[in-house]
Design a protein around this motif. Sequence first.
Motif, PDB file in Angstrom:
ATOM      1  N   GLY A 179       9.832  10.319  -0.008  1.00 33.89           N
ATOM      2  CA  GLY A 179      10.401   9.673   1.171  1.00 33.89           C
ATOM      3  C   GLY A 179       9.878   8.254   1.350  1.00 33.89           C
ATOM      4  O   GLY A 179      10.640   7.342   1.737  1.00 33.89           O
ATOM      5  N   MET A 180       8.590   8.050   1.050  1.00 35.98           N
ATOM      6  CA  MET A 180       8.014   6.713   1.174  1.00 35.98           C
ATOM      7  C   MET A 180       8.633   5.755   0.172  1.00 35.98           C
ATOM      8  O   MET A 180       8.909   4.585   0.497  1.00 35.98           O
ATOM      9  N   LEU A 181       8.895   6.229  -1.047  1.00 36.87           N
ATOM     10  CA  LEU A 181       9.511   5.356  -2.052  1.00 36.87           C
ATOM     11  C   LEU A 181      10.922   4.975  -1.639  1.00 36.87           C
ATOM     12  O   LEU A 181      11.349   3.821  -1.828  1.00 36.87           O
ATOM     13  N   PRO A 239       0.816  -1.222   0.000  1.00 31.85           N
ATOM     14  CA  PRO A 239       0.000   0.000   0.000  1.00 31.85           C
ATOM     15  C   PRO A 239       0.844   1.264   0.000  1.00 31.85           C
ATOM     16  O   PRO A 239       0.474   2.268  -0.622  1.00 31.85           O
ATOM     17  N   TRP A 240       1.998   1.226   0.687  1.00 32.89           N
ATOM     18  CA  TRP A 240       2.846   2.416   0.804  1.00 32.89           C
ATOM     19  C   TRP A 240       3.453   2.793  -0.538  1.00 32.89           C
ATOM     20  O   TRP A 240       3.539   3.978  -0.888  1.00 32.89           O
ATOM     21  N   GLU A 241       3.874   1.776  -1.299  1.00 35.70           N
ATOM     22  CA  GLU A 241       4.424   2.067  -2.620  1.00 35.70           C
ATOM     23  C   GLU A 241       3.340   2.581  -3.566  1.00 35.70           C
ATOM     24  O   GLU A 241       3.555   3.548  -4.314  1.00 35.70           O
ATOM     25  N   VAL A 242       2.163   1.962  -3.511  1.00 38.03           N
ATOM     26  CA  VAL A 242       1.083   2.368  -4.415  1.00 38.03           C
ATOM     27  C   VAL A 242       0.646   3.798  -4.138  1.00 38.03           C
ATOM     28  O   VAL A 242       0.468   4.594  -5.068  1.00 38.03           O
ATOM     29  N   VAL A 243       0.481   4.157  -2.859  1.00 38.50           N
ATOM     30  CA  VAL A 243       0.017   5.515  -2.549  1.00 38.50           C
ATOM     31  C   VAL A 243       1.083   6.541  -2.936  1.00 38.50           C
ATOM     32  O   VAL A 243       0.756   7.655  -3.388  1.00 38.50           O
ATOM     33  N   ALA A 244       2.362   6.180  -2.808  1.00 43.46           N
ATOM     34  CA  ALA A 244       3.430   7.101  -3.202  1.00 43.46           C
ATOM     35  C   ALA A 244       3.406   7.336  -4.707  1.00 43.46           C
ATOM     36  O   ALA A 244       3.480   8.485  -5.176  1.00 43.46           O
TER      37      ALA A 244
END
Length: 311
Positions: free
Chosen positions: A196-198, A37-42
């Motif tokens: 930053g998330m990526l 989810p973190w990669e997708v939202v980024a």
Amino acid sequence: MRQTRSAATTGGFYAFAAYLLWGLFPLYFLLLLPSTPWEVVAWRVLLSLVFCVVALSVTRGWGAFARIARQPRLLGWTAAAGILIFVNWTVYLVATLTGHVIEASLGYFINPIVTVLLGVLVLRERLRRAQWVAIAIAVVAVGVIIVGYGQVPWISLALAFSFGLYGLTKNRVGGTVDAVSGLTLETAWLTPVAAGMLIWVGTGSGLTLGTAGAAHAVLLLLAGVATAVPLLLFAAATRRAPLSLIGLLQFLTPILQFVTGAVILHEAMPTERWIGFGLVWVALVVLSIDSLRAARRTRAAGVGNDVAEIA
């Protein structure tokens, strides 16, 4: 009159298309596995910004964007909107990619009631009796789910309140910020967070873009278009269709999400969930009937005023 009806019909089509796309989002996002989810939202934030920049260039909207960017008050509201939509997107993606699509749908069923409640708490609006009844039934529904299911539906509440507050921020800027400029600023504020998330994902589990096949890469790169298109359709709808029609069509999204979770993904629906959802649906019926009656009275009053002015 014909132009008004034609515009309303066109607006209704735009609203239907927007809600249909939002309702099908779980199926699209599930195709993005094994992305987290973190990669997708980024990627969703960064690619939405790219899409908006292209859209501003094609529509020659940079002048309007510059006028908005020179106003600190509007910049503040778009920053707040960006934070809220980021929370909404993140929670929704976590819910979808971890098997909680039904709980996410409950959040969007509750959202209209939360919007009414925010009108009272923040805008000091006065509610009609039926609206109070709908809110009371919704509170009971959440209580039933908490007691019967054994936990607070945090996903549902987070989605309902984050999107409700997002709508409130958009209401505060009114028509002074167009849809493309608004989304451009919102995603621009979030760009450092997304980058930053990526980096965090890349140094941890690793980025999946380009590692899970060509089809997966194409779908992931379309996240920006998938995000921006329904938002722009919705913005076009609100300028043409009556709010009563848009309010009724909005239930298409959680209905499709509910069907996806229950029928396609076979998520659990124990008795207490059925009771809770049933109470929410009753509350929405009460709210919808009241909204239609209020809209009818408003139209009748407007016709009466027109006749009086002619006389």
